[in-house]
Design a protein around this motif. Structure first.
Motif, short mmCIF file in Angstrom:
data_model
loop_
_atom_site.label_atom_id
_atom_site.label_comp_id
_atom_site.label_asym_id
_atom_site.label_seq_id
_atom_site.Cartn_x
_atom_site.Cartn_y
_atom_site.Cartn_z
N THR A 109 -16.96 -40.20 -6.89
CA THR A 109 -16.15 -41.49 -6.31
C THR A 109 -15.83 -42.10 -7.44
O THR A 109 -16.47 -41.89 -8.45
CB THR A 109 -16.56 -42.18 -5.25
OG1 THR A 109 -17.97 -42.87 -5.91
CG2 THR A 109 -17.03 -41.48 -3.87
N THR A 151 -1.39 -33.19 -1.62
CA THR A 151 -2.34 -34.05 -1.38
C THR A 151 -3.29 -34.43 -2.48
O THR A 151 -3.91 -33.05 -2.96
CB THR A 151 -3.15 -33.64 -0.10
OG1 THR A 151 -2.12 -33.63 0.93
CG2 THR A 151 -4.09 -35.03 0.55
N PRO A 152 -3.69 -35.38 -3.03
CA PRO A 152 -4.94 -35.58 -3.87
C PRO A 152 -6.06 -34.94 -3.28
O PRO A 152 -6.49 -35.29 -2.25
CB PRO A 152 -4.89 -37.17 -4.30
CG PRO A 152 -4.00 -37.56 -3.61
CD PRO A 152 -3.14 -36.75 -2.56
N ILE A 153 -6.85 -34.22 -3.99
CA ILE A 153 -8.29 -33.75 -3.62
C ILE A 153 -9.39 -34.78 -3.85
O ILE A 153 -9.34 -35.41 -4.58
CB ILE A 153 -8.58 -32.51 -4.48
CG1 ILE A 153 -7.62 -31.44 -4.65
CG2 ILE A 153 -10.03 -31.88 -4.10
CD1 ILE A 153 -7.79 -30.46 -5.61
N ALA A 154 -9.94 -34.96 -2.45
CA ALA A 154 -10.96 -36.22 -2.36
C ALA A 154 -12.14 -35.69 -3.34
O ALA A 154 -12.26 -34.65 -3.53
CB ALA A 154 -11.51 -36.01 -1.09
N GLY A 155 -12.63 -36.63 -4.10
CA GLY A 155 -13.67 -36.57 -4.93
C GLY A 155 -13.23 -35.99 -6.33
O GLY A 155 -14.10 -35.56 -7.23
N LYS A 156 -12.03 -35.86 -6.84
CA LYS A 156 -11.67 -35.62 -8.20
C LYS A 156 -11.20 -36.56 -8.84
O LYS A 156 -10.29 -37.40 -8.64
CB LYS A 156 -10.30 -34.54 -8.26
CG LYS A 156 -10.51 -33.25 -7.29
CD LYS A 156 -11.67 -32.37 -8.15
CE LYS A 156 -12.03 -31.11 -7.52
NZ LYS A 156 -13.04 -30.30 -7.90
N GLU A 171 -8.36 -42.24 -10.16
CA GLU A 171 -8.24 -41.43 -9.03
C GLU A 171 -6.98 -41.58 -8.40
O GLU A 171 -6.64 -42.60 -8.04
CB GLU A 171 -9.40 -42.10 -8.03
CG GLU A 171 -9.40 -41.15 -6.50
CD GLU A 171 -10.36 -41.85 -5.57
OE1 GLU A 171 -10.58 -42.80 -5.50
OE2 GLU A 171 -10.47 -40.93 -4.73
N VAL A 172 -6.40 -40.33 -8.23
CA VAL A 172 -4.84 -40.37 -7.60
C VAL A 172 -5.11 -40.54 -6.26
O VAL A 172 -5.87 -40.12 -5.44
CB VAL A 172 -4.19 -39.20 -7.99
CG1 VAL A 172 -2.84 -39.13 -7.32
CG2 VAL A 172 -4.08 -38.82 -9.40
N LEU A 173 -4.63 -41.68 -5.58
CA LEU A 173 -4.48 -41.86 -4.13
C LEU A 173 -3.47 -41.06 -3.44
O LEU A 173 -3.58 -40.64 -2.11
CB LEU A 173 -4.50 -43.43 -3.97
CG LEU A 173 -5.64 -44.01 -4.28
CD1 LEU A 173 -5.62 -45.76 -4.14
CD2 LEU A 173 -6.87 -43.50 -4.07
N SER A 174 -2.26 -41.23 -4.04
CA SER A 174 -1.06 -40.57 -3.28
C SER A 174 -0.04 -40.27 -4.11
O SER A 174 0.06 -40.81 -5.30
CB SER A 174 -0.37 -41.84 -2.16
OG SER A 174 0.62 -41.25 -1.72
N ALA A 179 2.54 -45.08 -0.85
CA ALA A 179 1.29 -44.32 -0.53
C ALA A 179 1.06 -44.56 1.29
O ALA A 179 0.27 -45.05 1.65
CB ALA A 179 0.13 -45.03 -0.94
N TYR B 565 -16.25 -34.43 -1.21
CA TYR B 565 -15.81 -35.55 -0.81
C TYR B 565 -14.55 -35.60 0.18
O TYR B 565 -14.02 -34.61 0.56
CB TYR B 565 -15.17 -36.40 -2.22
CG TYR B 565 -16.43 -36.32 -3.18
CD1 TYR B 565 -17.02 -37.52 -3.23
CD2 TYR B 565 -16.57 -35.53 -4.18
CE1 TYR B 565 -18.18 -37.70 -4.17
CE2 TYR B 565 -17.63 -35.56 -4.98
CZ TYR B 565 -18.39 -36.52 -4.87
OH TYR B 565 -19.30 -36.69 -5.76
N ALA B 625 -7.76 -32.34 2.42
CA ALA B 625 -7.46 -31.58 1.15
C ALA B 625 -8.78 -31.91 0.57
O ALA B 625 -8.69 -32.18 -0.79
CB ALA B 625 -6.38 -32.50 0.68
#
Lengths: 208, 688
Positions: A109, A151-156, A171-174, A179, B565, B625
């Protein structure tokens, strides 16, 4: 583009404990946390045709887009993210690299990535972007039919060395304008980045 | 049927003599022993089998007024039909996808899995004697595709004399199902003809677009089967089937066309009995499945077309040796020859695969039955396969028995996974078959289409491995009284080398090149429970339940290591998931259940039944995703389907039926395209 400054964090004193004398106080700048909304990164072509067009360039220190040929850290066009370091990868209309930037993608995160693993930093190179483009290979997943959502990958978490040697994490959100909580690839305008980033303004400091 | 297998009758009396005696003076309960052939390739009594197996009888098919195979299988415990993106309805068995269950008609396979799924709705059940379902890997007898199990559709055999029937069913959405069968048998000769026409005007679950959920279609099935007994010991079977289907094909407001399927099967089998102990079978089977589709634009100019043309030829010889009444050896030797012509294939590939198998089935003691078997499949395009299997059943007493089996199953890479050479014309991505990579990537590089090679092509020089699994089944049958029966089966399938797609190169147009590779380790495990209670000849209850865990081992590790995540909404910050947040594979329900009541009112010549099937929530997509199905994804809600049917016999030979399928009118327009809502129907069947 709007910039909202929030939660300025107090920086840690790197090397403070290793300092043997207390008369030599280092004054550290606070780490900056920012939310960038609707950074527009348009592209021409696509849909099976060659992609081209000017990149939108961004500077972490100012928190602003820039048209400068040199004072930029990342350049965005569609889903492509380039860095100001290394050499041209070979795609159309990409900016010249003038800085010392590099990057990698960390798992975590935004708050859990607390330091930079400098051994993982890569510059852009011929046919190899430090932040790869392509569904599932970099920061996003392309859903394909029927939703066609990016969609941005969660946790990247994207970790950057800026063009002038500082560090930032992002962290890209949208990828869609404003958004939306549940974006619709047919209704919402795309190529509008919303992202959180943290910038470490102190030279050589690899922690956030 | 029983006449031909005297030792089965013997076994029947030995096993059930006690129960039979007890029943005699109470209400008379018919308890005809069911016999199946799929599990061992010899006729075996269902209840004495060491493998998990099930029979769906003609009586049940008729009572519930089923017309297509997908309807009736969907009501069986642990089975559910799943749709692929091409609209075909396949079967999920023990949590394994539809491409891992072998579908046979009279012991020979159906082909035509253009996207992996064999569409079960293309099979009419009008001339079926019974459906045999064997669960657990069965490649030791059947080779490729029998990972999850085998479904064998046994067609009717004619009774003596001249007889036949016509059947017509009309239902909601203008759905007509008409069939006729005529059979004749005299002394050594029999012939049986079957014809079916099915048509529907389709349905639309989502209003407002130009597409229907199911476009109108019609299909025809012709079946001709003939047997001739040269002597008491020599029998010939010749059987042919032809199926054709036309469906409207609409892609958008401007683009429309038609899709056509043509399929034929030819099956010849010569059986000869040399002595009490030796017999042999010569079998020749050929089938072709051809699918063509085209789209025209609004000016009637051809926009796109596609074709798929698969041929399978299989000669096989088989011999059985019965040293004693209860011991059999069966051995077979055969050859699979398969070709496919398909749009987006650069070559016309050919598979050649000779195979050999051997099986022992015996009773070392009165209470123990053992099956040991193995098969070897050689192949010209992928690694040869050795598939062993072992099973044992122990009869503790005449009320309770236990059984266990271990088997190996595999599925050969299909033509698409090896030879595909496809570039999407609107988006621009490319999909290459595994064997195609070494020639196509250098070509694409030469044309300047490749930006970056992600996976070096040297990785594609080895052969792609078949997907394979080891399956374990342990179960027990408990029959405290002859009217009541409970069955429990615990299963585990360890699947390896699953074939998946990955990005192998980036293209200059911003898209990627995908190819196939062996990666995943997946397991499915759970238990299945079935109970039947036949109160008397007029009232019968049955119920079934399956608990299922289907998981990817790499995904389990990723969750355990904290590498996964999620976001609460697509635009909110990420947080870390815990081990328990992993749900499992897509399209798997943890719980599936069914319950059925069959009731006969003899004085009115009427029978009626009420059936309910339930499946708990499942996930279709990774909606947040992160690449995994987790508790924060959106799920398809669990649902129940209730069906009701009633049949009445009038004037002895006329059977009138009415019914409502899905009478609670359940639909999920967003997620489930195969459930159209409430369906009314009427049926008339005339026997002569």
């Amino acid at each position: 583009m709007k910039t909202i400054k929030f939660l300025p964090l107090l920086a840690f004193f790197i090397g403070f404990t290793s300092c043997s004398s207390d008369d030599d106080t280092i004054i550290a700048l606070p780490v900056e946390s920012e939310l960038i909304q609707n950074l527009h990164a348009p592209q021409e072509g696509g849909q099976g045709e060659p992609v081209y067009g000017e990149f939108a360039k961004f500077n972490f220190a100012t928190g602003q887009t820039t048209t400068s040929e040199t004072d930029w850290d990342i350049a965005l066009r569609g889903t492509i993210i380039l860095i100001n370091g290394g050499e041209k990868t070979g795609i159309d209309d990409e900016p010249n690299r003038t800085g010392n930037g590099s990057a990698y993608i960390a798992n975590g995160t935004l708050s859990s990535v607390t330091s930079v693993d400098t051994s993982r930093l890569r510059e852009d190179a011929v046919n190899a972007q430090a932040i790869p483009t392509g569904s599932g290979t970099g920061w996003y997943i392309y859903a394909g039919a029927p939703t066609h959502l990016i969609t941005p990958i969660a946790g990247k978490i994207l970790v950057f060395k800026t063009h002038d040697g500082k560090y930032a994490k992002m962290e890209v959100l949208s990828y869609y304008k404003d958004a939306p909580a549940n974006p619709d690839a047919y209704e919402d305008l795309d190529k509008y980045y919303t992202f959180n980033y943290v910038y470490q303004p102190n030279e050589g400091d690899t922690t956030f | 049927m029983l006449k031909r297998v005297p030792h089965i009758i013997l076994l029947f009396f030995v096993t059930f003599g006690y129960a039979q005696k007890k029943v005699k003076d109470s209400t008379k309960v018919e308890n005809l022993e069911e016999v199946l052939i799929t599990a061992t390739r010899t006729e075996r009594q269902l209840s004495s089998l060491p493998l998990p197996a099930q029979i769906v009888s003609k009586k049940e098919i008729e009572a519930v007024n089923s017309v297509r195979l997908s309807d009736i299988l969907n009501e069986q415990t642990g089975l559910t039909t799943v749709s692929d993106f091409g609209g075909g309805e396949g079967i999920q068995m023990q949590g394994l996808d539809s491409q891992y269950t072998l579908i046979l008609i009279d012991g020979v396979p159906l082909v035509g899995r253009s996207a992996g799924t064999l569409d079960l709705s293309r099979i009419s059940v009008g001339n079926i004697k019974q459906i045999e379902i064997v669960k657990g890997a069965s490649s030791s007898l059947y080779g490729s595709e029998a990972l999850g199990g085998v479904i064998n559709i046994i067609t009717d055999t004619p009774k003596h004399g001249f007889n036949g029937n016509v059947n017509y069913r009309y239902g909601t959405y203008n759905t007509h199902d008409a069939s006729a069968s005529i059979a004749y048998k005299k002394e050594a000769f029999s012939i049986d003809g079957f014809f079916n026409r099915f048509s529907t005007s389709g349905y639309d679950l989502l209003e407002g677009d130009f597409l229907n959920t199911v476009e109108p279609f019609s299909n025809y099935t012709f079946n001709l089967k003939s047997t001739y007994d040269f002597s008491d010991n020599t029998h010939l079977l010749v059987s042919g089937r032809y199926f054709t289907q036309n469906q409207e094909y609409v892609a958008s407001e401007e683009l429309s066309g038609e899709s056509k399927i043509k399929e034929w099967n030819a099956h010849v089998k010569l059986t000869h009995k040399y002595s009490e102990k030796w017999s042999s079978y010569f079998e020749f089977y050929a089938t072709r499945y051809k699918a063509d589709e085209f789209l025209n634009d609004s000016e009637e100019l051809l926009f796109s077309e596609g074709d798929f043309n698969q041929l399978l030829i299989r000669p096989e010889i088989r011999a059985t040796y019965n040293p004693t009444k209860k011991t059999s050896f069966i051995g077979g030797l055969g050859w699979n020859h398969e070709t496919l012509e398909r749009t987006d294939f650069s070559t016309k590939p050919e598979f050649n695969s000779p195979y050999i198998y051997l099986q022992y089935d015996g009773n070392p003691t009165e209470k123990i039955n053992i099956i040991l078997g193995a098969r070897f499949d050689a192949h010209n395009e992928y690694k040869s396969q050795f598939s062993p299997k072992g099973a044992i059943r122990y009869e503790i007493n005449d009320k309770i028995s236990v059984k266990g089996s271990v088997g190996y199953g595999f599925k050969a890479p299909d033509f698409r996974q090896l030879y595909f050479d496809f570039t999407n014309s609107t988006v621009g991505y490319t999909v290459l078959g595994y064997n195609q990579v070494t020639t196509s990537i250098p070509e694409l590089i030469e044309e300047g289409q490749i930006l970056n090679v992600v996976v070096p092509i040297t990785e594609f020089e080895d052969e792609l491995r078949p997907e394979n699994s080891v399956s374990f089944n342990v179960g027990s049958v408990y029959q405290p009284i002859s009217e009541l029966k409970f069955e429990l089966n615990i299963f585990r399938n360890n699947i390896q080398d699953l074939i998946d797609t990955r990005v192998i190169a980036n293209k200059t147009n911003g898209q990627n090149v995908f190819s196939f590779y062996n990666i995943n380790k997946v397991y499915t495990q759970g238990l299945e429970f079935n109970g039947t209670w036949k109160i008397n000849n007029y009232l019968k209850f049955s119920g079934g339940y399956q608990l299922l865990f289907a998981r990817d081992k790499d995904a389990e590790d990723a969750f355990k290591n904290g590498d996964v995540y999620a976001r609460l909404t697509p635009s909110s910050p990420s947080f870390q998931l815990k081990k328990d947040d992993y749900f499992g594979l897509y399209n798997r329900s943890r719980h599936m259940a069914n319950t059925k009541v069959f009731y006969t009112i003899e004085k009115w010549n009427l029978n009626t039944n009420l059936r309910a099937t339930y499946r708990s929530k499942y996930g279709l997509f990774d909606t947040n995703a992160n690449g995994y199905l987790d508790d924060y994804d959106e799920f398809v809600n669990g649902y129940a389907i209730l069906d009701w049917a009633v049949n009445k016999i009038v004037f002895k030979n006329y059977n009138l039926g009415i019914g409502v399928d899905n009478f609670l009118d359940f639909t999920d327009t967003q997620n489930i395209t195969s459930i159209p809502g409430r369906l009314f129907y009427v049926k008339l069947n005339i026997q002569f």
